[in-house]
Design an enzyme around this catalytic site. Sequence first.
Site, PDB file in Angstrom:
ATOM      1  N   SER A 112       0.795  -0.971  -0.135  1.00  0.00           N
ATOM      2  CA  SER A 112       0.168   0.044  -0.081  1.00  0.00           C
ATOM      3  C   SER A 112       0.848   1.151   0.056  1.00  0.00           C
ATOM      4  O   SER A 112       1.893   1.573   0.873  1.00  0.00           O
ATOM      5  CB  SER A 112      -0.882  -0.126   1.287  1.00  0.00           C
ATOM      6  OG  SER A 112      -1.857   1.023   1.261  1.00  0.00           O
ATOM      7  N   GLY A 113       0.549   2.152  -1.053  1.00  0.00           N
ATOM      8  CA  GLY A 113       1.326   3.537  -0.849  1.00  0.00           C
ATOM      9  C   GLY A 113       2.546   3.155  -2.112  1.00  0.00           C
ATOM     10  O   GLY A 113       3.129   4.268  -2.111  1.00  0.00           O
ATOM     11  N   THR A 117      -2.236   1.779  -7.886  1.00  0.00           N
ATOM     12  CA  THR A 117      -3.183   2.775  -8.520  1.00  0.00           C
ATOM     13  C   THR A 117      -2.721   3.529  -9.642  1.00  0.00           C
ATOM     14  O   THR A 117      -3.316   3.882 -10.677  1.00  0.00           O
ATOM     15  CB  THR A 117      -4.018   3.278  -7.569  1.00  0.00           C
ATOM     16  OG1 THR A 117      -4.512   2.409  -6.488  1.00  0.00           O
ATOM     17  CG2 THR A 117      -5.332   4.118  -8.167  1.00  0.00           C
ATOM     18  N   ASN A 162      -1.223   4.830   3.444  1.00  0.00           N
ATOM     19  CA  ASN A 162      -1.500   5.392   2.192  1.00  0.00           C
ATOM     20  C   ASN A 162      -2.677   6.192   2.343  1.00  0.00           C
ATOM     21  O   ASN A 162      -3.662   5.639   2.862  1.00  0.00           O
ATOM     22  CB  ASN A 162      -1.362   4.334   1.313  1.00  0.00           C
ATOM     23  CG  ASN A 162      -1.897   5.022  -0.126  1.00  0.00           C
ATOM     24  OD1 ASN A 162      -1.910   6.020  -0.367  1.00  0.00           O
ATOM     25  ND2 ASN A 162      -2.015   3.911  -1.234  1.00  0.00           N
ATOM     26  N   SER A 165      -5.371   4.463  -0.302  1.00  0.00           N
ATOM     27  CA  SER A 165      -5.550   2.932  -0.341  1.00  0.00           C
ATOM     28  C   SER A 165      -6.391   2.113  -1.181  1.00  0.00           C
ATOM     29  O   SER A 165      -7.559   2.284  -0.482  1.00  0.00           O
ATOM     30  CB  SER A 165      -4.713   2.393   1.076  1.00  0.00           C
ATOM     31  OG  SER A 165      -4.553   1.026   0.958  1.00  0.00           O
ATOM     32  N   SER A 166      -6.286   1.338  -2.078  1.00  0.00           N
ATOM     33  CA  SER A 166      -7.271   0.356  -2.639  1.00  0.00           C
ATOM     34  C   SER A 166      -7.460  -0.736  -1.612  1.00  0.00           C
ATOM     35  O   SER A 166      -6.887  -1.485  -0.938  1.00  0.00           O
ATOM     36  CB  SER A 166      -6.654  -0.234  -3.888  1.00  0.00           C
ATOM     37  OG  SER A 166      -6.818   0.803  -4.782  1.00  0.00           O
ATOM     38  N   GLY A 389      -0.772  -5.432  -2.240  1.00  0.00           N
ATOM     39  CA  GLY A 389       0.528  -6.107  -1.954  1.00  0.00           C
ATOM     40  C   GLY A 389       0.539  -6.888  -0.882  1.00  0.00           C
ATOM     41  O   GLY A 389      -0.350  -6.797   0.117  1.00  0.00           O
ATOM     42  N   GLU A 391       0.990  -7.632   2.852  1.00  0.00           N
ATOM     43  CA  GLU A 391       0.964  -6.639   4.173  1.00  0.00           C
ATOM     44  C   GLU A 391       1.324  -7.264   5.112  1.00  0.00           C
ATOM     45  O   GLU A 391       0.874  -8.428   5.580  1.00  0.00           O
ATOM     46  CB  GLU A 391      -0.581  -6.167   4.234  1.00  0.00           C
ATOM     47  CG  GLU A 391      -1.207  -5.537   3.010  1.00  0.00           C
ATOM     48  CD  GLU A 391      -2.519  -4.750   3.342  1.00  0.00           C
ATOM     49  OE1 GLU A 391      -2.927  -3.899   2.612  1.00  0.00           O
ATOM     50  OE2 GLU A 391      -3.130  -5.274   4.499  1.00  0.00           O
TER      51      GLU A 391
END
Length: 1029
Positions: A112-113, A117, A162, A165-166, A389, A391
């Site tokens: 994330s981050g 995206t 993030n 974040s998705s 990703g 985590e």
Amino acid sequence: MQGQLDMEGALTARDRVGIQDFVLLEETTEVAFISNLKKRYSKDLIYTYIGTLLVSVNPYKELDIYNKKQMDTYMGVNFFELPPHIYALADNAYHTMLTEFNNHFILISGESGAGKTEASKKILQFYAVSCPSTTLMSTVRDKMLMSNPVLEAFGNAKTLKNNNSSRFGKYMDIQFDSQGDAVGGHILNYLLEKSRVVHQNHGERNFHIFYQLVEGASDNLLQQLGLERDCQHYNYLTQGECATVPSINDKNDWKSVKNALQVIEFDEINTKYLFEVVASVLHLGNVQFDTGNKDQALLNDNTELQWVSKLLGVDAQSLQEELTFRKIEAKWEQVLSPFTTDHAIYARDALAKAIYGQTFTWLVHRINESTENKDASQKTVIGLLDIYGFEVFYVNSFEQFCINYCNEKLQQLFIQLTLKAEQEEYEAEGIEWETVQFFNNKIICDLVEEKHRGIISLLDEECLRPGDATDLTFLERLEEKMGNHPHFVTHRLADINTRRTLERGDFRLLHYAGEVTYCVVGFLDKNNDLLYRNIKDLMCQSKNAIVSECFSNMDRGNKRRPETVATQFKSSLLKLTEMLVAKQAWYIRCLKSNESKQPGQFDEALIRHQVKYLGLMEHLRVRRAGFAYRRKYEDFLKRYKPLCPATWPHWRGFPSDGVEVLVQHLGYLPDEYKMGRTKIFIRHPRTLYATEDAYERCKHELATRLQAKYKGYKAKGEFRKQKEAATKIESCWRGTQARKEREKREWAIKVIKKFINGYLNRGEAKTTDNSEYLAFVRQGYLNRLRGNLPKTVLDKTTWLTPPSVVKETSEILRKLHYRLMVRKYVRGLTPQRKAQLQMKLVTSTIFKGNKDSYPQSVPQPFLDTRISDQEINPKVLQMIRNERIKYSVPVIKYDRNGFKPRPRQLILTQTAAYLIEESKVKQRLPYTSLKGISVSNLTDGIIVLHNSSENPKQKGDLVIQCDHLYEFLTKLCIIANKQNAVQIVQGSIKIEIQAGKESAVNFSTGQEPMVYKAKNGHLTVVATRARVR
């Protein structure tokens, strides 16, 4: 020098900007890998290849590498011809798809981050520009691009790592026809983090759409939805305690979402239903329960529930009943069992999650309908997989377990596809394949997904088991079934040292990326994700079309227990891998450069961690297995043929034979290269570097020889041309010059005539005869004025006198210019300077033009006081302690009898003036008794303070001399509000010594200033004449 180097040319800059392809690293160690990454990052080179895999490092700043010019540069160019870029990968996938007419996918992964995206957006933008365009295709591309803001609003949230974040996995297929036109799209979504709807960790937010609705919606819409413009009012939005984030503009994002919904062709009714669903979730979060008799849950307040029922279009009484009672079906009847408060809260949260999750699925379905390709002819696709990703948080729960399981599966697929592609290339070229040693994570995948024995199967069994199944009993089952597994450990199974790092409710898995500790708390609830059947039935009766459609599509008629979340995710992941295996793979690995999201920072420890769990070293080892470099014979020979006399300048035979001759000449050893069917394979990067360095040296030698030959050829040609041209030039020159001179004169005559006509008609209205002259006059005046503008506000004389045609314009410009100078001057004033000017204004109002010494006082600044508190006797301070001292000044006081001068201190307080002699207060003059103030019009410093002396015992007027007359009187006038009491007299001032007894102060001018008592008993003051400035 060429602006952009191809891959081989960039080898010469490897010491400055690093290696563009990690495959060409001399040492394939993690240290060398990260060092090369850091060297490139420091020069804003965020992209690097590992073969055809693209490594992207998030720079956390805008880079000018995504403009239209860059897109044009990378269109239709060979993959390795230009420096690494996401456009190169996107373009190569596109053209390979067109050439081979097969399907492809681009896997974008990273934590994330890291910029996943953004990477998918860049690819979509590239295809939107690079693909052929028609009106229909442009509409499809617009819809695909505008689906991003909608999905981000409903599926993205701020997390600790993030701000965007998705919180769901997304696979998007872009469909192309045989001409390469984008004709449609389709999106698959995976595992939306529904638990975020009802709970957020500290420092995190709920999904963006909630805040966008509250902050950005119109007052009318909020009123219709029963919402307030305050996020703090809603329980589902305040748990993370960061409803407002400086880098997120919810109002602007709301406008983007509204615009995107229109582009995707959402009609007003569906848009209204959609926002009603979002608002109903916010109201549902505010529904509170109290505990009644026998722990029965009772509704605290009916207001929020009424709004929920209105927005969802269901009966309020039925909704209240479903949230506080459970229906148990007996043989012939239904029994209502009251909920406890905890059960009621669970039912409320489960309903909120179900509504939002089903609506998100519906939203994706509607986007797919909007971008669906109606043509049934065969299409090829490029898929974009933007997936979570790996985590690892401080506390890892069910969501992290599913996400990391997904990454295990994708890593397994990634290695398999990479090995397969490498092996196929070796076999196609007739090169012997060498077995590659790598970590096979099948053992971990089996640990999670194996039927009847894996973690997911045991979790499902525990969820279905009758009795009191809890998270801890699930952990006990794991320990029982997997106690001897090398990649599984718990607190009970661990050794003494490991046990210290594990809580009793934790289990640890050794993933391919490292160890991750999971807390089992909440595993069963999140896996079940149950919603009571009676609540489902009620939602099916909803008058909100979206809600009724979503819940009607759920298999309500089936009495069997629905599949668990983990099993659903496992099945969808299996379908995804099957779909990806059928496509040609391209990879983008996104890395975070630092945790603080700051540009220019490169956190090596963080990068090393990501390189490990993204399997980049594994991929590099696979790519480097055997041979680091491979090129087609034609390309290799074209570049390096100058190094061998036999191949330069042209090789007449087969390219493979030419390459063989070339490498023999260069002295390649047999184990350093292999000859394939269409390519040469070079084993070590150092061999390529030596060849490249030799090529750089050869280029200079060739350039010198070519330059000499070219100069000789050019000189001979030039001599012949000059000899032939000399005669023609001589004959033509004079005629040409004469014609030019004639043309110039004709032109000059026309211009002069126009100028004369304009001058003669300058006083008339604008016509064709004088328009150019008037324009010339205006332009000339404005140009002169630009260089001669007044520099200060006081400069009133230097403004240029305008011609009559621009008088009005000149006056407007003059006023604007002076207003601008005044504005700049006023804005530059400090508070202290402003206060000074305000006092100076009071002084000017009283004395300007009335007293001779006033002009000399203007530049002298006023001070806050002339006597500090330390210089005033403490006894005096004690006596006037109740009155605040405003100003103090030393004066000379003249006695009323005899006018003898005596030094004194004069103190102004809030209410009175005090005349002080050392530690004594000689006179207190209240401002209410001050009936007037008199000064002369000369340059002296004499002041007469007229005191009301009705009482014979009361002292009369006070005569003083002050060096700071203007400062003192200005302060006195402001403090005592006596601006109108000051009188400036000529010749003589009458003074009242005491009640009924008068005298006077006479004023005159002389060479020297004097103050003395005259023979007539009056006080005489001689002042010098004011100097004329």
